[in-house]
Design a protein around this motif. Structure first.
Motif, PDB file in Angstrom:
ATOM      1  N   CYS A   1       0.815  -1.220   0.000  1.00 20.71           N
ATOM      2  CA  CYS A   1       0.000   0.000   0.000  1.00 20.71           C
ATOM      3  C   CYS A   1       0.850   1.272   0.000  1.00 20.71           C
ATOM      4  O   CYS A   1       0.351   2.352   0.348  1.00 20.71           O
ATOM      5  CB  CYS A   1      -0.946   0.003   1.197  1.00 20.71           C
ATOM      6  SG  CYS A   1      -2.125  -1.377   1.204  1.00 20.71           S
TER       7      CYS A   1
ATOM      8  N   SER B   1      -1.779   5.352   4.699  1.00 21.38           N
ATOM      9  CA  SER B   1      -2.980   4.948   5.420  1.00 21.38           C
ATOM     10  C   SER B   1      -4.166   4.920   4.459  1.00 21.38           C
ATOM     11  O   SER B   1      -4.080   5.413   3.334  1.00 21.38           O
ATOM     12  CB  SER B   1      -3.273   5.932   6.557  1.00 21.38           C
ATOM     13  OG  SER B   1      -3.614   7.214   6.021  1.00 21.38           O
ATOM     14  N   HIS B   2      -5.289   4.353   4.897  1.00 21.76           N
ATOM     15  CA  HIS B   2      -6.481   4.326   4.059  1.00 21.76           C
ATOM     16  C   HIS B   2      -6.887   5.732   3.630  1.00 21.76           C
ATOM     17  O   HIS B   2      -7.161   5.987   2.449  1.00 21.76           O
ATOM     18  CB  HIS B   2      -7.639   3.667   4.813  1.00 21.76           C
ATOM     19  CG  HIS B   2      -7.458   2.205   5.046  1.00 21.76           C
ATOM     20  ND1 HIS B   2      -8.229   1.487   5.933  1.00 21.76           N
ATOM     21  CD2 HIS B   2      -6.590   1.308   4.491  1.00 21.76           C
ATOM     22  CE1 HIS B   2      -7.857   0.222   5.922  1.00 21.76           C
ATOM     23  NE2 HIS B   2      -6.856   0.086   5.065  1.00 21.76           N
ATOM     24  N   SER B   3      -6.944   6.652   4.588  1.00 23.94           N
ATOM     25  CA  SER B   3      -7.406   8.011   4.270  1.00 23.94           C
ATOM     26  C   SER B   3      -6.419   8.722   3.349  1.00 23.94           C
ATOM     27  O   SER B   3      -6.827   9.452   2.433  1.00 23.94           O
ATOM     28  CB  SER B   3      -7.619   8.814   5.550  1.00 23.94           C
ATOM     29  OG  SER B   3      -6.414   8.921   6.299  1.00 23.94           O
TER      30      SER B   3
ATOM     31  N   LYS C   1      -9.655  -3.145  -1.011  1.00 20.63           N
ATOM     32  CA  LYS C   1     -10.050  -3.349   0.390  1.00 20.63           C
ATOM     33  C   LYS C   1      -8.864  -3.136   1.320  1.00 20.63           C
ATOM     34  O   LYS C   1      -8.982  -2.486   2.360  1.00 20.63           O
ATOM     35  CB  LYS C   1     -10.613  -4.757   0.565  1.00 20.63           C
ATOM     36  CG  LYS C   1     -11.980  -4.969  -0.051  1.00 20.63           C
ATOM     37  CD  LYS C   1     -12.454  -6.405   0.176  1.00 20.63           C
ATOM     38  CE  LYS C   1     -13.863  -6.596  -0.373  1.00 20.63           C
ATOM     39  NZ  LYS C   1     -14.341  -8.001  -0.173  1.00 20.63           N
TER      40      LYS C   1
ATOM     41  N   CYS D   1      -6.022  -1.441   0.847  1.00 20.89           N
ATOM     42  CA  CYS D   1      -5.284  -0.165   0.824  1.00 20.89           C
ATOM     43  C   CYS D   1      -6.145   1.081   0.886  1.00 20.89           C
ATOM     44  O   CYS D   1      -5.619   2.175   1.146  1.00 20.89           O
ATOM     45  CB  CYS D   1      -4.379  -0.125  -0.407  1.00 20.89           C
ATOM     46  SG  CYS D   1      -3.132  -1.440  -0.410  1.00 20.89           S
ATOM     47  N   THR D   2      -7.460   0.958   0.632  1.00 21.26           N
ATOM     48  CA  THR D   2      -8.349   2.114   0.816  1.00 21.26           C
ATOM     49  C   THR D   2      -9.387   1.861   1.894  1.00 21.26           C
ATOM     50  O   THR D   2     -10.195   2.759   2.169  1.00 21.26           O
ATOM     51  CB  THR D   2      -9.096   2.481  -0.487  1.00 21.26           C
ATOM     52  OG1 THR D   2     -10.134   1.524  -0.733  1.00 21.26           O
ATOM     53  CG2 THR D   2      -8.147   2.539  -1.681  1.00 21.26           C
ATOM     54  N   GLY D   3      -9.382   0.661   2.474  1.00 21.28           N
ATOM     55  CA  GLY D   3     -10.423   0.326   3.430  1.00 21.28           C
ATOM     56  C   GLY D   3     -11.755   0.086   2.751  1.00 21.28           C
ATOM     57  O   GLY D   3     -12.806   0.209   3.373  1.00 21.28           O
TER      58      GLY D   3
ATOM     59  N   HIS E   1     -13.100   1.862   0.267  1.00 20.30           N
ATOM     60  CA  HIS E   1     -13.765   3.165   0.143  1.00 20.30           C
ATOM     61  C   HIS E   1     -14.785   3.136  -0.991  1.00 20.30           C
ATOM     62  O   HIS E   1     -14.520   2.622  -2.072  1.00 20.30           O
ATOM     63  CB  HIS E   1     -12.724   4.250  -0.135  1.00 20.30           C
ATOM     64  CG  HIS E   1     -13.286   5.615  -0.259  1.00 20.30           C
ATOM     65  ND1 HIS E   1     -13.734   6.351   0.812  1.00 20.30           N
ATOM     66  CD2 HIS E   1     -13.481   6.400  -1.358  1.00 20.30           C
ATOM     67  CE1 HIS E   1     -14.165   7.524   0.390  1.00 20.30           C
ATOM     68  NE2 HIS E   1     -14.026   7.581  -0.913  1.00 20.30           N
TER      69      HIS E   1
END
Length: 298
Positions: free
Chosen positions: A196, A200-202, A233, A235-237, A239
């Motif tokens: 990733c 972070s995801h954000s 899923k 690396c972006t959660g 989104h």
């Protein structure tokens, strides 16, 4: 004998010498200074850790070698022997994606086999341009294909806006000529380090949004997002905020596209194999030829 006795550790030999005896409080300090100096010199002379390439992927010896799906097998492992999915040819359009790995492409053979669209790697990060871009981009157009360009993202190398500008200025633009598809953001596992990119995801979502917004400001088109469900899923959660604006290009080497990332109810493109004829990466547009033409027309 106490440790401070000047005769210890060869002190008697020093007394027989005409050299002055060092001050007892200076010797440990000098030894410490020497030790620290040696350690610092070794540290400065030593090569940096391998993880340094994660911090600057454009310094990696393989920089520029990444392409659509080149990281999938190492991370997801699903691979099939080439076989076109069982779908009606009137409901899909066959296409390919290429990069410098393919060199000069035999576009006539691909056209004769039924391929009708092509995507060509244009850029990577902000320091790489595909040296075969002209032959591949113009060659696919010359045989009658609708074609477009893609950018391999390196989110830990520079900002999303910077990379979108670089892409749009180096082959990734769009023109209303009926033969040019909107550009693609290829965002997948990091080929040079952590999956990733250390974001972070954000931070990853913000990076993708900056790229998408900047590309739209340069071209008037929403960039297509190429990715895998597992990477999205992780690396972006997962989104869900891009499905309403950005077409999805899903990568999965199997008989179906499988579950899609959050926010998308359907895919626009599907990369279903990396072992196809003439060119390894084969794709299908999820619609008929007139719908592909509409996507090119904007």
């Amino acid at each position: 004998m106490p440790l401070t006795d000047p005769g210890a550790h060869g002190g008697s030999a020093r007394r027989r010498s005409s050299s002055p005896i060092p001050h007892p409080t200076r010797t440990p300090l000098l030894s410490l200074a020497v030790a620290l100096g040696v350690a610092l010199a070794l540290l400065l002379a030593a090569p940096g850790p391998a993880a340094a390439h994660d911090e600057d992927p454009q310094a990696h010896p393989d920089f520029g070698s990444a392409s659509m799906g080149s990281t999938l097998l190492a991370h997801e492992g699903d691979q099939q022997t080439f076989a076109p999915p069982e779908v009606s040819p009137t409901a899909t359009v066959e296409g390919v994606d290429v990069s410098s790995h393919q060199g000069d492409v035999d576009w006539s053979t691909l056209w004769d086999s039924g391929v009708r669209f092509a995507y060509v790697k244009a850029t990577e990060g902000t320091g790489y341009r595909n040296p075969y871009f002209g032959q591949q981009y113009d060659g696919s157009h010359d045989v009658g294909m609708i074609r477009g360009a893609y950018h391999f993202a390196l989110p830990n190398a520079s900002g999303g806006a910077d990379q979108a500008e670089y892409f749009a200025s180096n082959g990734g633009g769009w023109s209303a000529d009926g033969k040019t598809l909107p550009g693609v953001l290829d965002i997948e596992y990091n080929p040079y380090g952590s999956a990733c990119y250390g974001l972070s995801h954000s931070a990853m979502v913000d990076w993708i949004r900056d790229f998408s917004d900047t590309y739209r400001s340069h071209t008037g088109r929403d960039v297509v997002i190429y990715t895998t469900t597992d990477w999205w899923k992780q690396c972006t959660g997962d989104h869900a905020g891009f499905g309403a604006t950005n077409p999805l290009w899903i990568a999965r080497y199997a008989s179906t596209p499988g579950t899609l990332p959050a926010g998308w109810d359907f895919h626009t493109f599907w990369q279903y194999t990396s072992t196809g004829p003439t060119v390894g990466d084969h794709n299908q547009f999820n619609g008929s030829m007139d719908r592909l033409q509409a996507l090119a027309d904007g």
